[in-house]
Design a protein around this motif. Structure first.
Motif, PDB file in Angstrom:
ATOM      1  N   TYR A 102       0.826  -1.208   0.000  1.00 30.16           N
ATOM      2  CA  TYR A 102       0.000   0.000   0.000  1.00 30.16           C
ATOM      3  C   TYR A 102       0.866   1.267   0.000  1.00 30.16           C
ATOM      4  O   TYR A 102       0.590   2.220  -0.734  1.00 30.16           O
ATOM      5  N   SER A 103       1.927   1.268   0.788  1.00 28.53           N
ATOM      6  CA  SER A 103       2.793   2.449   0.885  1.00 28.53           C
ATOM      7  C   SER A 103       3.483   2.755  -0.436  1.00 28.53           C
ATOM      8  O   SER A 103       3.635   3.918  -0.814  1.00 28.53           O
ATOM      9  N   ILE A 104       3.904   1.710  -1.140  1.00 31.70           N
ATOM     10  CA  ILE A 104       4.620   1.914  -2.403  1.00 31.70           C
ATOM     11  C   ILE A 104       3.653   2.149  -3.564  1.00 31.70           C
ATOM     12  O   ILE A 104       3.873   3.025  -4.404  1.00 31.70           O
ATOM     13  N   ALA A 105       2.549   1.384  -3.612  1.00 30.79           N
ATOM     14  CA  ALA A 105       1.601   1.486  -4.730  1.00 30.79           C
ATOM     15  C   ALA A 105       0.945   2.853  -4.810  1.00 30.79           C
ATOM     16  O   ALA A 105       0.479   3.266  -5.885  1.00 30.79           O
ATOM     17  N   ARG A 106       0.887   3.606  -3.703  1.00 29.12           N
ATOM     18  CA  ARG A 106       0.261   4.929  -3.700  1.00 29.12           C
ATOM     19  C   ARG A 106       1.164   6.018  -4.263  1.00 29.12           C
ATOM     20  O   ARG A 106       0.728   7.145  -4.466  1.00 29.12           O
ATOM     21  N   LEU A 107       2.444   5.698  -4.488  1.00 23.60           N
ATOM     22  CA  LEU A 107       3.377   6.705  -5.008  1.00 23.60           C
ATOM     23  C   LEU A 107       3.001   7.105  -6.430  1.00 23.60           C
ATOM     24  O   LEU A 107       2.504   6.295  -7.218  1.00 23.60           O
TER      25      LEU A 107
ATOM     26  N   CYS B 232       3.145  -1.963  -9.690  1.00 24.46           N
ATOM     27  CA  CYS B 232       1.913  -1.168  -9.809  1.00 24.46           C
ATOM     28  C   CYS B 232       2.227   0.269 -10.186  1.00 24.46           C
ATOM     29  O   CYS B 232       1.542   0.871 -11.025  1.00 24.46           O
ATOM     30  N   VAL B 233       3.261   0.834  -9.572  1.00 26.11           N
ATOM     31  CA  VAL B 233       3.641   2.212  -9.885  1.00 26.11           C
ATOM     32  C   VAL B 233       4.228   2.294 -11.287  1.00 26.11           C
ATOM     33  O   VAL B 233       3.881   3.181 -12.070  1.00 26.11           O
ATOM     34  N   ALA B 234       5.125   1.367 -11.625  1.00 21.11           N
ATOM     35  CA  ALA B 234       5.797   1.392 -12.919  1.00 21.11           C
ATOM     36  C   ALA B 234       4.811   1.208 -14.067  1.00 21.11           C
ATOM     37  O   ALA B 234       4.931   1.855 -15.116  1.00 21.11           O
ATOM     38  N   LEU B 235       3.830   0.324 -13.879  1.00 20.93           N
ATOM     39  CA  LEU B 235       2.853   0.037 -14.934  1.00 20.93           C
ATOM     40  C   LEU B 235       1.610   0.907 -14.829  1.00 20.93           C
ATOM     41  O   LEU B 235       0.679   0.752 -15.625  1.00 20.93           O
ATOM     42  N   ARG B 236       1.595   1.791 -13.821  1.00 25.60           N
ATOM     43  CA  ARG B 236       0.468   2.708 -13.599  1.00 25.60           C
ATOM     44  C   ARG B 236      -0.864   1.957 -13.478  1.00 25.60           C
ATOM     45  O   ARG B 236      -1.861   2.294 -14.125  1.00 25.60           O
ATOM     46  N   ILE B 237      -0.855   0.935 -12.633  1.00 22.57           N
ATOM     47  CA  ILE B 237      -2.067   0.160 -12.381  1.00 22.57           C
ATOM     48  C   ILE B 237      -2.807   0.797 -11.203  1.00 22.57           C
ATOM     49  O   ILE B 237      -2.298   0.826 -10.079  1.00 22.57           O
ATOM     50  N   PRO B 238      -4.000   1.326 -11.414  1.00 25.30           N
ATOM     51  CA  PRO B 238      -4.728   1.987 -10.325  1.00 25.30           C
ATOM     52  C   PRO B 238      -5.326   0.975  -9.355  1.00 25.30           C
ATOM     53  O   PRO B 238      -5.743  -0.119  -9.749  1.00 25.30           O
TER      54      PRO B 238
END
Length: 296
Positions: free
Chosen positions: A47-52, A167-173
Motif C-alpha cells: 500500500y505504501s509503495i503502490a500509492r506513489l 503497480c507504480v511502474a505500470l500505472r495500475i490503479p
C-alpha cells in the motif's frame, strides 16, 4: 517534533503493555508474529509503495545500498571488538550478528512512520531491504560460512515491495474499495508490530552476570556505533535530509529477534541472543528519542 515524540512514546507504551500482558495472561506471540509478518506488513508495504505517483528508483538503490553498507561496516567493527574480547565460536557468531542486524521491520518501520509520517515509511522499507540482503548474505555466512541469497525472494515483504513497484511502474490503479481496506489495515499494522516486540521481551539476562559485559558491548555497537556509521555513509553519499534521518534511525534500531532464530537454527547461542535483543530494546526507549533531538 512534539507529535513525533508522542507517537514514539505511544508505540513504546503499547510494547510495554504487551510485555505486561504476556506475564499476566500469556498469549501466543508466534501467532501474532506470523499474522503481522505474512499479512499485515506485506499489505502495508504494498500500500505504501503502490500509492506513489512515480517510481523512486534512485532512492530505492541509494537507501538500500546505504543500509547494506552500514551493516557491513558495523559487522567489521564488531569483528574487531570480538577479537579484542577473545570470544569463542558459538558465542562469537551470536555477538557479531546481534551487534550488526536490527529490528528494521517490526520496530524500525513504525518508528520511522511516527517520526516522518507516510513519507518516512517507503525509505524505511528500502533500508529494510538492504537489511535482508545483509541477513541472508553476510548473516548466514557469519553463522554457517556460506550464503543463501535465494531466501530473499521467498520473503513476503520483498514480494509485496516488488508488487507495489510494478503497480507504480505500470500505472495500475487500485480500486477504491481496496484502497480503503488497505488504509484500515495500515492503521493496525504498527500497533500489532509493537505487540510482537513487547511479547517477545525476556529480561532474565540480568541474572547472568558472566555475560552482562559482552551483552553491553554488543548493545553499545548496535545502538550507538551503528547509527554513527550510517550517518557518515549518508554524508558521503550526499543523501537528502529525510533519507539521512531514516537511515540513521533504522541503524539505531534494537537487535532483531531473527538473530535468536538464527542462533537456534545454526547452533549458536540463543540465550546470549535473547539478552542482546532484550537489552537493546529496553535501552532503545532512551536512545531513539535522544536521536530525535539530535536529528532535528
Amino acid at each position: 517534533m512534539v507529535e513525533a515524540l508522542q507517537n514514539v512514546a505511544a508505540m513504546f507504551l503499547i510494547m510495554m503493555a504487551s510485555y505486561v500482558l504476556m506475564k499476566k495472561e500469556p498469549f501466543p506471540v508466534e501467532v501474532v508474529n506470523n499474522l503481522v509478518f505474512h499479512f499485515f506488513l506485506p499489505v502495508t508495504t504494498f500500500y505504501s509503495i503502490a500509492r506513489l505517483q512515480t517510481l523512486p528508483a534512485g532512492e530505492l538503490l541509494l537507501v538500500t545500498a546505504s543500509g547494506f553498507v552500514a551493516m557491513c561496516a558495523t559487522y567489521l567493527f564488531a569483528i574487531l571488538t570480538a577479537s579484542l574480547c577473545g570470544l569463542g565460536d558459538r558465542f562469537r557468531k551470536t555477538f557479531l550478528l546481534g551487534a550488526s542486524y536490527g529490528n528494521h521491520i517490526f520496530l524500525g518501520v513504525p518508528i520511522c512512520y511516527a517520526f516522518l509520517g507516510e513519507r518516512g515509511t517507503v525509505p524505511a522499507l528500502f533500508f529494510a531491504l538492504g537489511g535482508y540482503l545483509f541477513l541472508y548474505g553476510v548473516g548466514i555466512y557469519i553463522m554457517t560460512g556460506r550464503t543463501t541469497p535465494a531466501a530473499i525472494f521467498k520473503n513476503p515483504l520483498i514480494l509485496a515491495m516488488v508488487a507495489g513497484i510494478l503497480c507504480v511502474a505500470l500505472r495500475i490503479p487500485l480500486p477504491s474499495l481496496l484502497t480503503h481496506t488497505f488504509s484500515l489495515m495500515n492503521t493496525a499494522t504498527f500497533p500489532l508490530s509493537m505487540v510482537v516486540v513487547g511479547g517477545g521481551l525476556k529480561l532474565r539476562f540480568f541474572i547472568d552476570s558472566t555475560r552482562i559485559m559482552h551483552t553491553l558491548y554488543a548493545s553499545g555497537i548496535k545502538l550507538l556505533v551503528s547509527p554513527l556509521i550510517a550517518w557518515g555513509i549518508c554524508l558521503v553519499l550526499g543523501m537528502t535530509r529525510d533519507q539521512l534521518e531514516i537511515c540513521v534511525l533504522q541503524s539505531a534500531m534494537p537487535t532483531a529477534v531473527l538473530v535468536t532464530i538464527f542462533s537456534v537454527k545454526y547452533d549458536a547461542d540463543p540465550v546470549f541472543s535473547n539478552a542482546i535483543v532484550s537489552l537493546t530494546t529496553l535501552a532503545g526507549m532512551a536512545t531513539i528519542p535522544a536521536l530525535f533531538f539530535l536529528l532535528k
